[in-house]
Design a protein around this motif. Sequence first.
Motif, PDB file in Angstrom:
ATOM      1  N   GLN A  52      -7.390   2.977  19.972  1.00 14.13           N
ATOM      2  CA  GLN A  52      -6.444   4.102  19.932  1.00 14.13           C
ATOM      3  C   GLN A  52      -5.116   3.719  20.591  1.00 14.13           C
ATOM      4  O   GLN A  52      -4.035   3.980  20.045  1.00 14.13           O
ATOM      5  N   TYR A  53      -5.218   3.063  21.741  1.00 13.03           N
ATOM      6  CA  TYR A  53      -4.007   2.664  22.458  1.00 13.03           C
ATOM      7  C   TYR A  53      -3.187   1.663  21.632  1.00 13.03           C
ATOM      8  O   TYR A  53      -1.953   1.746  21.558  1.00 13.03           O
ATOM      9  N   ALA A  54      -3.908   0.722  20.999  1.00 13.39           N
ATOM     10  CA  ALA A  54      -3.214  -0.298  20.198  1.00 13.39           C
ATOM     11  C   ALA A  54      -2.471   0.332  19.025  1.00 13.39           C
ATOM     12  O   ALA A  54      -1.320  -0.027  18.715  1.00 13.39           O
ATOM     13  N   ILE A  55      -3.089   1.325  18.369  1.00 12.39           N
ATOM     14  CA  ILE A  55      -2.459   1.952  17.193  1.00 12.39           C
ATOM     15  C   ILE A  55      -1.293   2.846  17.614  1.00 12.39           C
ATOM     16  O   ILE A  55      -0.192   2.779  17.042  1.00 12.39           O
ATOM     17  N   ASP A  56      -1.554   3.694  18.615  1.00  7.38           N
ATOM     18  CA  ASP A  56      -0.540   4.693  18.990  1.00  7.38           C
ATOM     19  C   ASP A  56       0.585   4.120  19.844  1.00  7.38           C
ATOM     20  O   ASP A  56       1.653   4.731  19.962  1.00  7.38           O
ATOM     21  N   THR A  57       0.378   2.943  20.416  1.00  7.20           N
ATOM     22  CA  THR A  57       1.411   2.366  21.283  1.00  7.20           C
ATOM     23  C   THR A  57       1.997   1.092  20.677  1.00  7.20           C
ATOM     24  O   THR A  57       3.177   1.026  20.340  1.00  7.20           O
ATOM     25  N   GLU A  58       1.135   0.065  20.527  1.00  7.97           N
ATOM     26  CA  GLU A  58       1.648  -1.240  20.071  1.00  7.97           C
ATOM     27  C   GLU A  58       2.082  -1.185  18.609  1.00  7.97           C
ATOM     28  O   GLU A  58       3.196  -1.616  18.256  1.00  7.97           O
ATOM     29  N   VAL A  59       1.201  -0.649  17.737  1.00  5.35           N
ATOM     30  CA  VAL A  59       1.554  -0.590  16.310  1.00  5.35           C
ATOM     31  C   VAL A  59       2.697   0.392  16.081  1.00  5.35           C
ATOM     32  O   VAL A  59       3.647   0.112  15.322  1.00  5.35           O
ATOM     33  N   ALA A  60       2.599   1.563  16.720  1.00  8.73           N
ATOM     34  CA  ALA A  60       3.648   2.577  16.525  1.00  8.73           C
ATOM     35  C   ALA A  60       5.014   2.095  16.978  1.00  8.73           C
ATOM     36  O   ALA A  60       6.047   2.440  16.379  1.00  8.73           O
ATOM     37  N   ASN A  61       5.067   1.253  17.979  1.00  4.54           N
ATOM     38  CA  ASN A  61       6.341   0.753  18.510  1.00  4.54           C
ATOM     39  C   ASN A  61       6.714  -0.606  17.921  1.00  4.54           C
ATOM     40  O   ASN A  61       7.721  -1.200  18.313  1.00  4.54           O
TER      41      ASN A  61
END
Length: 589
Positions: A52-61
């Motif tokens: 969840q963190y990877a998608i909403d933070t790293e991927v989203a940014n």
Amino acid sequence: MKKETPSGNILDIQVLKRLFVFVKPYIVQFNFLIFLTIALAVLVPIRPYLIQYAIDTEVANGDYDGLIRMVWLLVGLLVVQAFVQYYHTYLSSWLGQHIIRDIRTTLYAHVQRLKLKFFDNTPIGRLVTRNVSDIETLADVFSQGIAMMIGDLLQLIFILGFMFYTNWQLTLVSLSTLPVLIFATYIFKEKIKVSFNHVRTAVANLNSFVQEHITGMNIVQIFNSEDEEFKKFKEINQEHRRANIKSVLYYSVYFPVAEVIQAIGIGLVVWYGAINMIDSAFKPGELIAFIMYIMMFFRPIRMIADKFNTLQMGIVSSNRIMKLLDSQEHIPDEGNYVPDNFQGSVSFKDVWFAYKDENYVLKDINFEVESGQTIALVGATGAGKSSVINLLSRFYDINRGSIAIDGVGIKEYDLSALRQHIGVVLQDVFLFSGSIRDNISLGNPDIPLEKIIEAADLVGAREFIDRLPGGFEYNVMERGATLSVGQRQLISFVRAMVYDPKIIVLDEATSSVDTETEELIQNAINKMMKGRTSIVIAHRLSTIQHADKILVLDNGEIKESGTHDKLLAKDSYYSQLHKMQYKEVLIRE
């Protein structure tokens, strides 16, 4: 055959406490297993959170380097989880195997101390089930049951924690189907509890029937009753099949229902999350994580239901094992007298004995045998002759009266020391599968081969043993099936002599051999009796004419006693027996 009934309450905390006694020697390993269980429960729900963190933070940014770091972190987490899972599985199995080894050892040691009366009333197949099948079921309790259930419960707690921390609204939506699943699981648990009780009962009954009828197969074939016995077997086997099919039916219903409930939960989360994503209330990573959480959450519930059945089977088996361990039908070994100079004089005073209730088979028995004397017991079948020698070795305890050896009550003797000085040769010789040497020494390392050979020479068994392939290392197979009745009897004489007993008990020892072998054995008996107290039970009165005293028993009472000549002169019970046998000899001739 008496059928076994299901045990009482299955989920018995008292039984679990008693089982935990066997865990105490391995408390360090057990505590480490608990640590691994907790660690595994924590590691499992971290993965959806990181995704969840990877998608909403790293991927989203659009942070490529950050995404690579998260991938490596996930890989590292999976590696750690794999190692923890490996050691958890191995240690739980290791612990289970060590514990059931100790339980089986304890149970078998307990069974060895039980009275012969217990074995008279208990099917051997049922005892085999206790020592093998039931204890094997306990291995699953320790390796797959308790530890796995605790781990699954902890996983549920941690998963719920992560879910509420991530989004309490999606959590409530995803848990909306939980009451239905809990209800279905409860119904499944109750049904499978009864089902497995029936399965274990069917297994025990099947084991008892097969063991009993294979052992007595010669009787089945002699009386041409194969078809009748096969019908009985088919009925018991059919009941075994029905019990197992019923348990499979419950599995086949429950797991598809659980899958449907899980799918509905995922569908509700996707529906509710998609609506809120349109309004930007939820992030994509949250929705993906919750789908993973739901799959993780429902899996432990299904596994707990499955493992609960393992636990149910284990508790059913535990109840039966503990019931056997609680049996007090053993000869109390409270005496501590170990004689320095065992002479072998025997005294029976006012002895009454019954195998069941007050149906006395011995009534007011009184006699004395001085050290080195020979006493013979004669009488019709059922007169109580064998009961006398069973009491002397304390295979059974008397109801009233007293039995003493060298002036000391037999209950005051250390049981092992008492039986060490009494050699018993029975009419029905039992030989174990193994070599002749092992059957003679019974695995006692203190009896060298030289002593066995010396005893075999005295009895006259050396000649036929040397002709066998391997001699004393010849395998006699189960119950001595490869030997004749006479050969088995000769081996039993050698077995009695190598222990150099002070009291010799011969129960119809020559009744199953031919005339030539009987003469051989009688010569050995005469040598063996010198300097020893001898108690002889014989149908052939010709073999006891030189006994110092003959007791004539009838219906559990001593009708008369004396020497051969004096009893013949009385023209009473003994005289009548002697005349009957004399007529039988004339008829045969």
